[in-house]
Design a protein around this motif. Structure first.
Motif, PDB file in Angstrom:
ATOM      1  N   GLY A   1      18.739 -44.840  58.675  1.00 51.13           N
ATOM      2  CA  GLY A   1      19.312 -43.813  57.825  1.00 51.13           C
ATOM      3  C   GLY A   1      19.013 -44.092  56.371  1.00 51.13           C
ATOM      4  O   GLY A   1      18.231 -44.981  56.026  1.00 51.13           O
ATOM      5  N   ASN A   2      19.669 -43.318  55.504  1.00 50.32           N
ATOM      6  CA  ASN A   2      19.478 -43.467  54.068  1.00 50.32           C
ATOM      7  C   ASN A   2      20.783 -43.876  53.412  1.00 50.32           C
ATOM      8  O   ASN A   2      21.865 -43.556  53.896  1.00 50.32           O
ATOM      9  CB  ASN A   2      18.993 -42.145  53.449  1.00 50.32           C
ATOM     10  N   LEU A   3      20.667 -44.547  52.279  1.00 48.19           N
ATOM     11  CA  LEU A   3      21.821 -44.841  51.444  1.00 48.19           C
ATOM     12  C   LEU A   3      22.100 -43.591  50.615  1.00 48.19           C
ATOM     13  O   LEU A   3      21.273 -43.181  49.804  1.00 48.19           O
ATOM     14  CB  LEU A   3      21.524 -46.041  50.541  1.00 48.19           C
ATOM     15  N   ILE A   4      23.261 -42.976  50.836  1.00 52.06           N
ATOM     16  CA  ILE A   4      23.578 -41.705  50.199  1.00 52.06           C
ATOM     17  C   ILE A   4      24.582 -41.941  49.078  1.00 52.06           C
ATOM     18  O   ILE A   4      25.697 -42.416  49.325  1.00 52.06           O
ATOM     19  CB  ILE A   4      24.152 -40.710  51.220  1.00 52.06           C
ATOM     20  N   PHE A   5      24.188 -41.627  47.858  1.00 54.36           N
ATOM     21  CA  PHE A   5      25.082 -41.784  46.711  1.00 54.36           C
ATOM     22  C   PHE A   5      25.926 -40.528  46.564  1.00 54.36           C
ATOM     23  O   PHE A   5      25.455 -39.409  46.776  1.00 54.36           O
ATOM     24  CB  PHE A   5      24.281 -42.057  45.439  1.00 54.36           C
ATOM     25  N   CYS A   6      27.178 -40.715  46.181  1.00 51.42           N
ATOM     26  CA  CYS A   6      28.167 -39.646  46.203  1.00 51.42           C
ATOM     27  C   CYS A   6      28.269 -38.937  44.865  1.00 51.42           C
ATOM     28  O   CYS A   6      28.128 -39.546  43.808  1.00 51.42           O
ATOM     29  CB  CYS A   6      29.542 -40.211  46.552  1.00 51.42           C
TER      30      CYS A   6
ATOM     31  N   LEU B   1      35.697 -37.510  50.534  1.00 50.09           N
ATOM     32  CA  LEU B   1      36.205 -38.665  49.786  1.00 50.09           C
ATOM     33  C   LEU B   1      35.447 -38.859  48.482  1.00 50.09           C
ATOM     34  O   LEU B   1      36.018 -39.309  47.483  1.00 50.09           O
ATOM     35  CB  LEU B   1      36.101 -39.943  50.629  1.00 50.09           C
ATOM     36  N   SER B   2      34.166 -38.536  48.486  1.00 51.70           N
ATOM     37  CA  SER B   2      33.362 -38.776  47.285  1.00 51.70           C
ATOM     38  C   SER B   2      33.806 -37.909  46.116  1.00 51.70           C
ATOM     39  O   SER B   2      33.537 -38.230  44.960  1.00 51.70           O
ATOM     40  CB  SER B   2      31.881 -38.521  47.589  1.00 51.70           C
ATOM     41  N   GLY B   3      34.490 -36.793  46.407  1.00 52.40           N
ATOM     42  CA  GLY B   3      34.957 -35.928  45.330  1.00 52.40           C
ATOM     43  C   GLY B   3      36.263 -36.378  44.705  1.00 52.40           C
ATOM     44  O   GLY B   3      36.708 -35.804  43.711  1.00 52.40           O
ATOM     45  N   LEU B   4      36.902 -37.411  45.285  1.00 54.27           N
ATOM     46  CA  LEU B   4      38.173 -37.897  44.747  1.00 54.27           C
ATOM     47  C   LEU B   4      37.902 -38.872  43.616  1.00 54.27           C
ATOM     48  O   LEU B   4      37.330 -39.941  43.828  1.00 54.27           O
ATOM     49  CB  LEU B   4      38.996 -38.575  45.847  1.00 54.27           C
ATOM     50  N   ARG B   5      38.295 -38.520  42.422  1.00 52.93           N
ATOM     51  CA  ARG B   5      38.108 -39.388  41.249  1.00 52.93           C
ATOM     52  C   ARG B   5      39.412 -39.434  40.460  1.00 52.93           C
ATOM     53  O   ARG B   5      39.877 -38.422  39.954  1.00 52.93           O
ATOM     54  CB  ARG B   5      36.971 -38.862  40.361  1.00 52.93           C
ATOM     55  N   HIS B   6      39.985 -40.619  40.371  1.00 44.68           N
ATOM     56  CA  HIS B   6      41.255 -40.801  39.665  1.00 44.68           C
ATOM     57  C   HIS B   6      41.311 -42.258  39.209  1.00 44.68           C
ATOM     58  O   HIS B   6      40.799 -43.147  39.900  1.00 44.68           O
ATOM     59  CB  HIS B   6      42.431 -40.485  40.604  1.00 44.68           C
ATOM     60  N   PRO B   7      41.933 -42.521  38.060  1.00 45.71           N
ATOM     61  CA  PRO B   7      41.976 -43.905  37.569  1.00 45.71           C
ATOM     62  C   PRO B   7      42.707 -44.866  38.485  1.00 45.71           C
ATOM     63  O   PRO B   7      42.520 -46.088  38.364  1.00 45.71           O
ATOM     64  CB  PRO B   7      42.685 -43.782  36.207  1.00 45.71           C
ATOM     65  N   ASN B   8      43.519 -44.362  39.412  1.00 44.97           N
ATOM     66  CA  ASN B   8      44.235 -45.250  40.329  1.00 44.97           C
ATOM     67  C   ASN B   8      43.671 -45.207  41.742  1.00 44.97           C
ATOM     68  O   ASN B   8      44.360 -45.564  42.702  1.00 44.97           O
ATOM     69  CB  ASN B   8      45.724 -44.911  40.336  1.00 44.97           C
ATOM     70  N   LEU B   9      42.418 -44.756  41.875  1.00 48.19           N
ATOM     71  CA  LEU B   9      41.682 -44.847  43.141  1.00 48.19           C
ATOM     72  C   LEU B   9      40.400 -45.639  42.906  1.00 48.19           C
ATOM     73  O   LEU B   9      39.712 -45.422  41.904  1.00 48.19           O
ATOM     74  CB  LEU B   9      41.312 -43.458  43.667  1.00 48.19           C
ATOM     75  N   VAL B  10      40.078 -46.559  43.813  1.00 50.98           N
ATOM     76  CA  VAL B  10      38.788 -47.236  43.755  1.00 50.98           C
ATOM     77  C   VAL B  10      37.743 -46.228  44.221  1.00 50.98           C
ATOM     78  O   VAL B  10      37.793 -45.766  45.362  1.00 50.98           O
ATOM     79  CB  VAL B  10      38.765 -48.485  44.658  1.00 50.98           C
ATOM     80  N   PRO B  11      36.799 -45.837  43.377  1.00 55.02           N
ATOM     81  CA  PRO B  11      35.888 -44.744  43.756  1.00 55.02           C
ATOM     82  C   PRO B  11      34.895 -45.145  44.835  1.00 55.02           C
ATOM     83  O   PRO B  11      34.401 -46.279  44.863  1.00 55.02           O
ATOM     84  CB  PRO B  11      35.171 -44.416  42.438  1.00 55.02           C
ATOM     85  N   VAL B  12      34.611 -44.200  45.749  1.00 54.49           N
ATOM     86  CA  VAL B  12      33.522 -44.365  46.718  1.00 54.49           C
ATOM     87  C   VAL B  12      32.221 -44.006  46.008  1.00 54.49           C
ATOM     88  O   VAL B  12      32.077 -42.896  45.500  1.00 54.49           O
ATOM     89  CB  VAL B  12      33.735 -43.449  47.941  1.00 54.49           C
ATOM     90  N   ARG B  13      31.270 -44.948  45.955  1.00 51.99           N
ATOM     91  CA  ARG B  13      30.016 -44.719  45.242  1.00 51.99           C
ATOM     92  C   ARG B  13      28.887 -44.274  46.162  1.00 51.99           C
ATOM     93  O   ARG B  13      28.027 -43.484  45.773  1.00 51.99           O
ATOM     94  CB  ARG B  13      29.592 -45.988  44.502  1.00 51.99           C
ATOM     95  N   ALA B  14      28.856 -44.794  47.389  1.00 50.77           N
ATOM     96  CA  ALA B  14      27.754 -44.457  48.303  1.00 50.77           C
ATOM     97  C   ALA B  14      28.181 -44.776  49.730  1.00 50.77           C
ATOM     98  O   ALA B  14      29.206 -45.447  49.956  1.00 50.77           O
ATOM     99  CB  ALA B  14      26.492 -45.235  47.926  1.00 50.77           C
ATOM    100  N   TYR B  15      27.404 -44.303  50.685  1.00 52.09           N
ATOM    101  CA  TYR B  15      27.657 -44.658  52.081  1.00 52.09           C
ATOM    102  C   TYR B  15      26.343 -44.639  52.850  1.00 52.09           C
ATOM    103  O   TYR B  15      25.325 -44.104  52.391  1.00 52.09           O
ATOM    104  CB  TYR B  15      28.679 -43.715  52.717  1.00 52.09           C
TER     105      TYR B  15
END
Length: 648
Positions: free
Chosen positions: A352-357, A421-435
């Protein structure tokens, strides 16, 4: 007796209003008093407002009311613990009202029609639970100068017509769930502006007024872009800009007589031939393009079969040694120096590919990630987490899902969930960068958090007895966690589902950040054999056929608060009725001295969150407001102390 007499007073007032007065009877109740009583009947369910009327104009002396010539011009009830709704046709009839402020209460429901307040200049409804869309009646308030709807639950777009209110000097809409684009505000009077922590998207309009505001006024809107916030917008391909109904112009022939220069339409027969030629040419071109695409896809598939071996198991050199010795997450995190030579994916088939969010830049490749120096951080309920140091010194956290502990029916299911999940961005969430995924191999890449987990902060190492954190630290962490959970519930309609102290990480400024959020839906509950997370689970979810809900997260937060306050994990919490919790917590703590009242308020929040019945628990936004009100009382007291020291 007081409530009984108050009820009789209200009934008599209503009767006086509803019936026409006869000669010699009591004077009819003034309209402004009726409006205030109508508001109280729905918005003051806790009976905090003591409105009594013995004389005709007594209402001008009521709490929060200021009058001019016996007409209400100011109504200010900040932090009065009001609970209920803002009823329509109540305060909106105070046509001489200049200032309306109901901030920092617990009012809910939609904001009613306020068009009757045509003299209103300042409107402060921040710090409540108002929901629904931005009230369009604001547009009819042509004298309005200040609007503050921050820290509510408003949804939908901002009204673009707000830009026509030329007296507007303050507009605060931060910490809601508003979306759409930001209008082109350019009123020279505008000096306060904040739309942060919403779901706005698109380019911020470049106007002289908006350009003068700080970046923080637009922050935490992950889909915003533009020159003002120094974030480049994605360019739309040219062919997407072509209107769908665009058609080729009718063919014409031009008479090249230099004397006339007249454009003469082609004869009808020539038009038909040209139209036929265009259709035939387009059809041939389309089939040729379609055939080329099929050939290209076939070639790509063949190359993948020939060039890419199968992806296999993520292994480490010492994994076979540490697996038996580390049955719990905390034990694995305490093992220092457990390193692998690399995060080695033994490829055994189609890759597969590494997909960045979310439009993230591809700062590293899958091959570079697999060759990174790695350290085992811990093993959770659905997978193993590694710290990976890449060639460019970038550090990321890699979670490898265990196929035996997950129930993912297909790759499409996993991909769709990761896109959410990749659309969730908040200072108190560890962001998902890729999968990454291929067959049953799945990786999730997060930002690395340098200061460890909340579990380690609370419990320390085994060699030392951890002391409970000071209550102010507990308050700060509780607010951070509640902020993150409230955002998840409102922004995505998902739930965390696995809240525990080991899933709360500490960022660079020691802010609490949630990780492993919204992954519980991928877990196979029948394979769970870790007893510790069971203590965080709400009673209604402990049976495998019952699904978690937002109220389940509220329960987990209550247990986490007790863990914070006592320093004891859930397995050591005694079964107590809510009234006995404060005594137990205080018996464990011995360092808070004179802070007993505010500590008690925090214990009360933990108690109401961990009630057995989910219907009795508050929503996460209500929990957040409770915690913030405790914090505000602390800040207010500190301010009073500081001010008093100036005169000492």
């Amino acid at each position: 007796m007081h409530k009984f007499s108050l009820s009789l007073t209200l009934l008599s007032l209503i009767a006086a209003v509803s019936t026409a007065p006869e000669p010699g009877s009591l004077i009819q109740l003034p309209a402004d008093a009726v409006s205030l009583l109508s508001f109280k009947s729905k918005a003051d369910l806790n009976n905090k407002l003591l409105f009594t009327l013995n004389e005709r104009f007594d209402y001008c002396e009521w709490q929060g009311v200021k009058c001019l010539q016996n007409r209400v011009t100011r109504f200010v009830l900040d932090s009065y613990s009001l609970r209920g709704e803002f009823p329509p046709n109540s305060l909106s009839k105070l046509d001489q009202l200049r200032v309306l402020s109901l901030r920092n209460n617990s009012l809910s429901g939609p904001i009613p029609d306020l068009s009757g307040l045509f003299n209103l200049k300042s409107l402060f409804l921040n710090g409540n639970f108002f929901s629904g869309s931005f009230p369009p009646s604001i547009l009819s308030l042509h004298r309005i100068r200040a609007v503050d709807f921050s820290l509510n639950n408003l949804t939908g777009p901002i009204l673009a017509e707000l830009t026509s209110l030329d007296r507007l000097s303050c507009i605060r809409l931060d910490r809601n769930f508003l979306n759409g684009s930001i209008p082109a505000f350019n009123q020279s009077s505008l000096v306060v502006f904040n739309v942060s922590s919403n779901n706005f998207s698109g380019s911020v309009p470049v106007t002289p007024v908006l350009s003068k505001f700080d970046l923080s006024c637009f922050s935490y809107n992950p889909n915003l872009c533009g020159e003002i916030i120094h974030k480049e917008c994605k360019r739309t391909p040219f062919f997407e800009n072509t209107p769908k109904n665009a058609s080729s112009p009718s063919p014409v022939s031009q008479n090249e007589d230099s004397g006339n220069g007249v454009v003469v339409p082609s004869p009808p027969s020539m038009k038909r031939h040209q139209k036929t030629g265009i259709i035939v040419g387009f059809s041939i071109g389309f089939f040729a393009l379609f055939a080329s695409m099929l050939l290209f896809l076939a070639t790509i598939r063949k190359q993948r079969r020939n060039c890419h071996p199968k992806a296999g198991k993520l292994t480490t050199e010492n994994e076979n040694v540490t697996e038996a010795a580390m049955p719990a997450v905390v034990e694995e995190e305490e093992k220092v120096g457990v390193r692998s030579s690399e995060l080695d994916v033994k490829k055994r088939g189609q890759s597969g590919n590494l997909i960045f969010c979310g439009g993230e830049a591809s700062v590293y490749t899958l091959d570079q990630l697999m060759k990174a120096s790695a350290e085992l951080l811990g093993r959770g309920s659905i997978g193993t987490t590694y710290k990976a140091v890449l060639h460019n010194k970038l550090i990321v956290s890699v979670k490898r899902l265990d196929s035996c502990k997950t129930k993912i029916s297909s790759g499409d299911v996993f991909e769709r969930h990761m896109e959410c999940l990749s659309g969730l961005r908040h200072p108190n969430l560890v962001p998902v960068r890729a999968y990454f995924q291929v067959r049953e191999e799945r990786l999730i890449i997060y930002d690395y958090q340098p200061n460890g987990s909340l579990y380690n902060l609370i419990h320390g190492s085994k060699s030392t007895r951890a002391k409970p954190l000071h209550w102010t630290s507990c308050l700060k962490i509780a607010e951070d966690v509640a902020q993150g959970l409230a955002y998840i519930h409102q922004a995505s309609k998902l739930i965390h589902g696995s809240l525990k102290s080991s899933n709360v990480l500490l960022g660079s400024d020691f802010e609490a950040c949630l990780t492993d959020y919204c992954l519980s839906v991928l877990a196979d509950s029948s394979q769970s054999n870790d007893p510790e997370p069971a203590g965080y689970k709400a009673p209604e979810t402990r049976k495998s056929h019952h699904h978690a809900t937002p109220k389940s997260d509220v329960y987990s937060l209550g247990i986490l608060l007790l863990e914070l306050l006592t320093g004891k994990p859930p397995s050591q919490h005694p079964y107590l009725v809510p009234n006995a919790l404060p005594d137990w917590v205080r018996s464990v703590r011995d360092d808070d001295g004179g802070e007993d009242n505010r500590l008690g308020m925090l214990i009360e929040v933990a108690s109401v969150c961990s009630l057995i019945s989910p219907e009795q628990r508050p929503t996460m936004w209500q929990v957040l407001r409770m915690i913030q009100q405790i914090k505000e009382s602390v800040d207010l007291e500190d301010h009073v102390v500081d001010a008093g020291s100036l005169y000492s």
